[in-house]
Scaffold this motif. Structure first.
Motif, PDB file in Angstrom:
ATOM      1  N   SER A  86      -0.213   2.655   4.114  1.00 55.97           N
ATOM      2  CA  SER A  86      -1.524   3.857   2.955  1.00 55.97           C
ATOM      3  C   SER A  86      -1.363   5.007   3.306  1.00 55.97           C
ATOM      4  N   ILE A  87      -1.391   5.457   4.781  1.00 58.33           N
ATOM      5  CA  ILE A  87      -1.050   6.644   4.643  1.00 58.33           C
ATOM      6  C   ILE A  87       0.282   7.239   4.482  1.00 58.33           C
ATOM      7  N   ASN A  88       1.235   6.408   4.529  1.00 52.38           N
ATOM      8  CA  ASN A  88       2.666   6.556   4.120  1.00 52.38           C
ATOM      9  C   ASN A  88       2.331   6.733   2.489  1.00 52.38           C
ATOM     10  N   GLY A  89       1.926   6.633   2.222  1.00 50.09           N
ATOM     11  CA  GLY A  89       1.823   6.191  -0.035  1.00 50.09           C
ATOM     12  C   GLY A  89       1.004   7.632  -0.209  1.00 50.09           C
ATOM     13  N   SER A 138       7.470  12.759   0.467  1.00 51.00           N
ATOM     14  CA  SER A 138       8.800  12.858   1.153  1.00 51.00           C
ATOM     15  C   SER A 138       8.162  10.824   1.517  1.00 51.00           C
ATOM     16  N   PHE A 139       9.369   9.656   1.881  1.00 52.00           N
ATOM     17  CA  PHE A 139       9.439   8.794   1.859  1.00 52.00           C
ATOM     18  C   PHE A 139       8.632   8.285   3.301  1.00 52.00           C
ATOM     19  N   THR A 140       9.272   9.294   4.521  1.00 53.59           N
ATOM     20  CA  THR A 140       9.864   8.822   5.941  1.00 53.59           C
ATOM     21  C   THR A 140       8.718   8.884   6.476  1.00 53.59           C
ATOM     22  N   VAL A 141       7.655   9.008   6.587  1.00 58.69           N
ATOM     23  CA  VAL A 141       6.648  10.085   8.311  1.00 58.69           C
ATOM     24  C   VAL A 141       5.324   9.466   6.858  1.00 58.69           C
ATOM     25  N   PRO A 142       4.779   8.142   8.285  1.00 53.96           N
ATOM     26  CA  PRO A 142       5.361   7.609   9.114  1.00 53.96           C
ATOM     27  C   PRO A 142       5.631   5.919   8.611  1.00 53.96           C
ATOM     28  N   GLY A 143       6.623   6.075   7.583  1.00 55.37           N
ATOM     29  CA  GLY A 143       7.668   4.583   7.123  1.00 55.37           C
ATOM     30  C   GLY A 143       8.944   3.950   7.983  1.00 55.37           C
ATOM     31  N   VAL A 144       8.995   5.607   8.032  1.00 61.49           N
ATOM     32  CA  VAL A 144      10.711   4.532   8.988  1.00 61.49           C
ATOM     33  C   VAL A 144       9.935   3.882  10.029  1.00 61.49           C
ATOM     34  N   GLY A 184      15.776   0.293   2.570  1.00 59.31           N
ATOM     35  CA  GLY A 184      16.253   0.790   1.160  1.00 59.31           C
ATOM     36  C   GLY A 184      15.055   0.058  -0.131  1.00 59.31           C
ATOM     37  N   MET A 185      14.137  -0.300   0.917  1.00 56.76           N
ATOM     38  CA  MET A 185      13.525  -1.004  -0.481  1.00 56.76           C
ATOM     39  C   MET A 185      12.155  -0.466  -0.517  1.00 56.76           C
ATOM     40  N   LEU A 186      11.646   0.204   0.668  1.00 56.76           N
ATOM     41  CA  LEU A 186      11.226   1.553   0.610  1.00 56.76           C
ATOM     42  C   LEU A 186      10.988   2.965  -0.183  1.00 56.76           C
ATOM     43  N   PHE A 187      12.305   3.105  -0.097  1.00 53.33           N
ATOM     44  CA  PHE A 187      12.627   4.136  -0.308  1.00 53.33           C
ATOM     45  C   PHE A 187      13.103   4.579  -2.264  1.00 53.33           C
ATOM     46  N   SER A 188      13.326   2.737  -2.722  1.00 49.10           N
ATOM     47  CA  SER A 188      12.984   2.746  -4.106  1.00 49.10           C
ATOM     48  C   SER A 188      11.477   2.299  -4.363  1.00 49.10           C
ATOM     49  N   LEU A 189      10.852   2.336  -4.047  1.00 46.49           N
ATOM     50  CA  LEU A 189       9.971   1.690  -4.247  1.00 46.49           C
ATOM     51  C   LEU A 189       8.785   2.480  -4.270  1.00 46.49           C
ATOM     52  N   SER A 190       9.348   3.173  -3.498  1.00 45.48           N
ATOM     53  CA  SER A 190       8.280   4.898  -3.577  1.00 45.48           C
ATOM     54  C   SER A 190       9.197   5.657  -4.598  1.00 45.48           C
ATOM     55  N   PRO A 197       0.977  -1.466  -0.059  1.00 45.95           N
ATOM     56  CA  PRO A 197       0.187   0.259   0.212  1.00 45.95           C
ATOM     57  C   PRO A 197       0.909   1.075   0.073  1.00 45.95           C
ATOM     58  N   ALA A 198       1.932   1.055   0.747  1.00 49.77           N
ATOM     59  CA  ALA A 198       2.492   1.973   0.700  1.00 49.77           C
ATOM     60  C   ALA A 198       2.904   2.295  -0.992  1.00 49.77           C
ATOM     61  N   THR A 199       3.561   1.925  -1.876  1.00 47.17           N
ATOM     62  CA  THR A 199       3.361   1.998  -3.043  1.00 47.17           C
ATOM     63  C   THR A 199       2.175   2.152  -3.980  1.00 47.17           C
ATOM     64  N   LEU A 200       1.721   1.449  -3.708  1.00 47.31           N
ATOM     65  CA  LEU A 200       0.634   1.802  -4.963  1.00 47.31           C
ATOM     66  C   LEU A 200      -0.405   3.246  -4.517  1.00 47.31           C
ATOM     67  N   MET A 201      -0.529   3.377  -2.937  1.00 49.16           N
ATOM     68  CA  MET A 201      -0.884   4.261  -2.327  1.00 49.16           C
ATOM     69  C   MET A 201      -0.402   5.865  -3.171  1.00 49.16           C
ATOM     70  N   ILE A 202       0.350   6.129  -3.568  1.00 50.34           N
ATOM     71  CA  ILE A 202       1.426   7.088  -4.284  1.00 50.34           C
ATOM     72  C   ILE A 202      -0.193   7.498  -5.185  1.00 50.34           C
ATOM     73  N   TRP A 203      -0.123   6.860  -6.263  1.00 51.06           N
ATOM     74  CA  TRP A 203      -1.244   7.817  -7.146  1.00 51.06           C
ATOM     75  C   TRP A 203      -2.246   7.832  -6.604  1.00 51.06           C
ATOM     76  N   LEU A 204      -2.896   7.578  -4.943  1.00 52.81           N
ATOM     77  CA  LEU A 204      -4.182   8.641  -4.866  1.00 52.81           C
ATOM     78  C   LEU A 204      -3.780   9.885  -4.680  1.00 52.81           C
ATOM     79  N   GLY A 205      -2.218   9.708  -3.579  1.00 50.81           N
ATOM     80  CA  GLY A 205      -2.184  11.543  -3.222  1.00 50.81           C
ATOM     81  C   GLY A 205      -1.461  11.940  -4.015  1.00 50.81           C
ATOM     82  N   GLY A 206      -0.759  11.794  -4.825  1.00 49.09           N
ATOM     83  CA  GLY A 206      -0.290  12.319  -6.265  1.00 49.09           C
ATOM     84  C   GLY A 206      -1.367  13.295  -7.129  1.00 49.09           C
TER      85      GLY A 206
END
Length: 252
Positions: free
Chosen positions: A146-149, A157-163, A181-187, A86-95
């Motif tokens: 989902s929130i992070n995405g 910003s990829f960090t809050v609340p993900g990290v 590394g996985m979070l930042f590359s997928l994000s 969800p951290a990756t897929l929900m980026i589209w919605l936030g975008g």
């Protein structure tokens, strides 16, 4: 916005510095580069410029932290997959907010996130998800992911609340570095798709982003050498203070 030669020089210097930070403390390239680029560009441009250096350096981090232990990458992925997807897929919605919300408000939101990240880092705030009953782990991972995405899509910003979530899993140091590394590359990948879909990923910004990769890598090697002579904890504290001040400046 700076003239093109000045902007290119700024991009090279920003990624050299952000790569050095990453080399010393193992994180910070996307956050530092985004915050600094925002001082000379608008939010979508800053988000586009960080894509290539962030993606490449963090894929390298995600795949190279196993220290010879077979199966660590797969084991870390199993621990974090319900968060990562969800951290990756929900980026589209936030975008989508970039199309409908004034950039000023989104930039201020980024300032707030940087302030929160700086405060939590300085305070050493850590949660312990393992204290929750097992039935809550997956729903919480999906919610936080989902929130992070959404926030990534809105602010870059990829960090809050993900990290903070990944730190709460009580992973070993190598596992945590690999998970980030996985979070930042997928994000980075999800953000690239979102910006492209919104028509905000221009050829010019793509070229500048590619140009930022070499200084980012050089900075990482330099940072790794500095780390042997410097207290990583002291440097990390200085980083959190700097991000707090940058966030405050952006917010004001």
């Amino acid at each position: 916005m700076l003239a093109e030669p000045q902007m290119l020089l700024t991009v090279l210097l920003v990624f050299m510095f952000a790569g050095t930070v990453k080399g010393v403390v193992g994180l910070g390239l996307p956050t530092v580069s985004l915050a600094l680029l925002l001082l000379v560009s608008d939010l979508p441009t800053a988000m586009a410029l960080l894509l290539v250096p962030s993606f490449v350096t963090n894929v390298w981090q995600a795949l190279s932290r196993g220290d010879g232990e077979a199966g660590q990458t797969a084991r870390v992925w199993r621990r974090v997959c319900y968060f990562m997807l969800p951290a990756t897929l929900m980026i589209w919605l936030g975008g989508q907010a970039l199309l409908y919300v004034d950039f000023t408000y989104l930039t201020r939101l980024l300032g707030v996130l940087l302030i929160l990240y700086g405060i939590t880092g300085l305070a050493g705030m850590r949660l312990d998800i393992n204290r929750l009953s097992a039935g809550w782990h997956s729903p919480l991972a999906i919610l936080v992911g989902s929130i992070n995405g959404v926030l990534t899509g809105m602010t870059g910003s990829f960090t809050v609340p993900g990290v903070m979530y990944l730190q709460a899993l009580n992973l070993s140091r190598d596992e945590l570095m690999q998970a980030m590394g996985m979070l930042f590359s997928l994000s980075s990948l999800g953000l690239a798709i979102s910006l492209q879909g919104n028509g905000m990923l221009t050829v010019e910004n793509g070229v500048m982003s590619v140009a930022g990769l070499l200084p980012a890598m050089a900075g990482m090697f330099l940072g790794q050498k500095i780390r042997r002579r410097l207290s990583a904890e002291a440097f990390k504290k200085a980083l959190f203070i700097a991000l707090f001040l940058l966030g405050l400046y952006i917010l004001i």
